[in-house]
Design an enzyme around this catalytic site. Structure first.
Site, short mmCIF file in Angstrom:
data_model
loop_
_atom_site.label_atom_id
_atom_site.label_comp_id
_atom_site.label_asym_id
_atom_site.label_seq_id
_atom_site.Cartn_x
_atom_site.Cartn_y
_atom_site.Cartn_z
N ASN A 50 -10.48 -3.08 -3.24
CA ASN A 50 -9.98 -2.43 -2.02
C ASN A 50 -9.53 -1.03 -2.42
O ASN A 50 -8.48 -0.88 -3.05
CB ASN A 50 -8.81 -3.24 -1.45
CG ASN A 50 -8.14 -2.53 -0.29
OD1 ASN A 50 -8.69 -1.58 0.27
ND2 ASN A 50 -6.96 -3.00 0.09
N TRP A 51 -10.33 -0.05 -2.05
CA TRP A 51 -10.01 1.33 -2.47
C TRP A 51 -8.88 1.93 -1.64
O TRP A 51 -8.42 3.02 -1.91
CB TRP A 51 -11.25 2.21 -2.38
CG TRP A 51 -12.32 1.88 -3.39
CD1 TRP A 51 -12.30 0.89 -4.34
CD2 TRP A 51 -13.60 2.54 -3.56
NE1 TRP A 51 -13.46 0.91 -5.08
CE2 TRP A 51 -14.27 1.91 -4.62
CE3 TRP A 51 -14.23 3.61 -2.91
CZ2 TRP A 51 -15.55 2.32 -5.05
CZ3 TRP A 51 -15.49 4.00 -3.34
CH2 TRP A 51 -16.14 3.37 -4.39
N LYS A 52 -8.47 1.24 -0.58
CA LYS A 52 -7.45 1.76 0.34
C LYS A 52 -7.82 3.18 0.77
O LYS A 52 -9.01 3.48 0.89
CB LYS A 52 -6.06 1.69 -0.30
CG LYS A 52 -5.76 0.32 -0.90
CD LYS A 52 -4.31 0.09 -1.14
CE LYS A 52 -4.11 -1.19 -1.92
NZ LYS A 52 -2.76 -1.69 -1.87
N HIS A 84 -5.05 -7.22 6.20
CA HIS A 84 -4.36 -6.79 4.97
C HIS A 84 -2.89 -6.54 5.29
O HIS A 84 -2.56 -6.06 6.38
CB HIS A 84 -5.04 -5.53 4.42
CG HIS A 84 -4.55 -5.17 3.04
ND1 HIS A 84 -3.35 -4.54 2.83
CD2 HIS A 84 -5.08 -5.40 1.83
CE1 HIS A 84 -3.17 -4.38 1.52
NE2 HIS A 84 -4.20 -4.90 0.89
N GLU A 132 -0.93 -4.30 4.58
CA GLU A 132 -0.59 -2.93 5.00
C GLU A 132 -0.92 -2.72 6.47
O GLU A 132 -0.24 -1.96 7.17
CB GLU A 132 -1.31 -1.92 4.08
CG GLU A 132 -0.66 -1.91 2.69
CD GLU A 132 -1.59 -1.56 1.55
OE1 GLU A 132 -2.67 -1.00 1.79
OE2 GLU A 132 -1.22 -1.86 0.39
N GLU A 137 -2.55 -12.89 -0.79
CA GLU A 137 -1.94 -11.70 -1.38
C GLU A 137 -0.44 -11.70 -1.08
O GLU A 137 -0.02 -11.24 0.00
CB GLU A 137 -2.56 -10.44 -0.77
CG GLU A 137 -4.04 -10.30 -1.00
CD GLU A 137 -4.45 -8.84 -0.97
OE1 GLU A 137 -4.88 -8.34 -2.02
OE2 GLU A 137 -4.30 -8.20 0.06
N GLY A 141 0.59 -3.70 -5.17
CA GLY A 141 0.92 -2.34 -5.56
C GLY A 141 2.25 -2.20 -6.28
O GLY A 141 2.73 -1.09 -6.49
N SER A 179 -1.60 -6.87 -7.64
CA SER A 179 -1.46 -6.37 -9.00
C SER A 179 -2.31 -7.13 -10.01
O SER A 179 -1.92 -7.28 -11.17
CB SER A 179 0.02 -6.34 -9.41
OG SER A 179 0.75 -5.47 -8.57
N GLY A 196 -6.62 -3.80 -5.81
CA GLY A 196 -6.34 -2.46 -5.28
C GLY A 196 -6.40 -1.43 -6.39
O GLY A 196 -7.46 -0.93 -6.76
N GLY A 197 -5.24 -1.15 -6.97
CA GLY A 197 -5.13 -0.08 -7.97
C GLY A 197 -6.16 -0.14 -9.08
O GLY A 197 -6.80 0.86 -9.42
C1 PEP Z 1 -4.60 -4.87 -2.34
O1 PEP Z 1 -4.51 -3.75 -1.84
O2 PEP Z 1 -5.19 -5.75 -1.70
C2 PEP Z 1 -4.02 -5.09 -3.66
C3 PEP Z 1 -4.03 -6.32 -4.14
O3 PEP Z 1 -3.50 -4.02 -4.31
P1 PEP Z 1 -3.00 -3.97 -5.85
O4 PEP Z 1 -4.07 -4.63 -6.67
O5 PEP Z 1 -2.86 -2.52 -6.15
O6 PEP Z 1 -1.71 -4.73 -5.90
#
Ligand code: PEP
Length: 248
Positions: free
Chosen positions: A8-10, A94, A96, A165, A171, A209, A230-231
C-alpha cells in the site's frame, strides 16, 4: 494456497520514483514466483503503473473505490473505472479511510460489493484501535467490521481478501506479535467458515509495521496468508525480502 504480498503506497510517489521502485522490484523478482504480488499506488498513478506492469507477475490495485457506478460524484473513482485502467484489486476500509473519511462498516461493505460487481477483488481492511484492544474488545470489533462486509457481499464472500490491521500497529513500528496476530486471524477464519464452506481459500493478510525483519515469523503462522505492507513497500529491498519470506 499462494500467499499474497500487497504494497500500500498510500499517498506517496511520483512518476519518476514509481518507475524506479518498480524497476528495482522487477529486477529482484527472478525465481520468486511462489507468492502473489500486488502494488496499490495512489489512484492517479494506477493506469501508468498498470501499463508498466503489464506482462509481469505484479498485479495493481487501488486504495479506495466509490460505491457509485458513475455520475455526479466529484472526486470519486468507480470500480469499473479502476478495472478499465488495469486494477484487479482495491483496498476498502483501510483504517486511514475509516478515521479521516469517517467510513462506516456498512459503507465499507458496500464498497466491497461494488468492487466485486465489476470483477475487482476487494481487500477488506479491519482492525481494532489501541483503546479497543486495551478494553478487551479486539475480537468484538473485528467481528463487527467483518460481519458488515460478509453481509454486503453475500454469496460472493469467498472472493474477498481480508486484511487484519491493528490500527495501533499501522505506521507506528509496533507490530502485533505473531501469536497476537494469529489469534485474531483464527477468529476471522472461524467467522468466514460460518459464512462459506470455502473459508480456507480466503486470504487473510496481516498488516501493521510488517517489515523485512519480522515478516518471516508472521507469515509462518497458519492463518496468515500474506501481508499488507505500507512503509516497507516503498523500499525495493525490504519489499523483496518480504516477498522472499512468503515463498511457498
Ligand atoms: C498499511 O498502510 O496498511 C500499513 C500496514 O502500513 P505500515 O506497514 O507502514 O504499518
Amino acid at each position: 494456497m499462494k500467499k499474497l504480498i500487497a504494497g500500500n503506497w498510500k499517498m506517496n510517489g511520483d512518476n519518476a520514483s514509481n518507475a524506479s521502485l518498480l524497476d528495482a522490484i522487477l529486477n529482484g523478482l527472478t525465481g520468486l514466483d511462489g507468492c502473489d504480488i500486488l502494488v496499490c499506488p495512489p489512484s492517479l498513478y494506477v493506469a501508468t503503473v498498470a501499463q508498466r506492469l503489464n506482462g509481469t507477475p505484479i498485479a495493481v490495485g487501488a486504495q479506495d473505490v466509490s460505491i457509485q457506478e458513475k455520475g455526479a460524484f466529484t472526486g470519486e473513482n468507480s470500480a469499473g473505472m479502476l478495472r478499465d485502467v488495469g486494477a484487479s484489486y482495491v483496498l476498502v476500509g483501510h483504517s486511514e479511510r475509516r478515521q479521516y473519511h469517517h467510513e462506516t462498516d456498512n459503507l465499507v461493505g458496500e464498497k466491497a460489493q461494488a468492487a466485486l460487481a465489476k470483477g475487482v477483488t476487494p481487500i477488506v481492511c479491519i482492525g481494532e484501535t489501541l483503546a479497543e484492544r486495551e478494553a478487551g474488545e479486539t475480537n468484538a470489533v473485528v467481528k463487527r467490521q467483518l460481519a458488515a462486509a460478509v453481509h454486503a457481499v453475500g454469496h460472493c464472500v469467498s472472493e474477498i481478501v481480508v486484511a487484519y490491521e491493528p490500527v495501533w500497529a499501522i505506521g507506528t513500528g509496533k507490530t502485533a506479535t505473531p501469536e497476537q496476530a494469529q489469534a485474531v486471524h483464527a477468529v476471522i477464519r472461524a467467522q468466514l467458515a460460518a459464512a462459506t464452506p470455502n473459508a480456507t481459500r480466503i486470504k487473510i493478510l496481516y498488516g501493521g509495521s510488517m517489515n523485512a525483519a519480522n515478516a518471516a515469523q508472521l507469515l509462518a503462522q497458519p492463518d496468515i496468508d500474506g501481508g499488507l505492507i505500507g512503509g516497507a513497500a516503498l523500499k525495493a529491498d525490504d519489499f523483496l525480502t518480504i516477498v522472499r519470506a512468503a515463498q511457498n
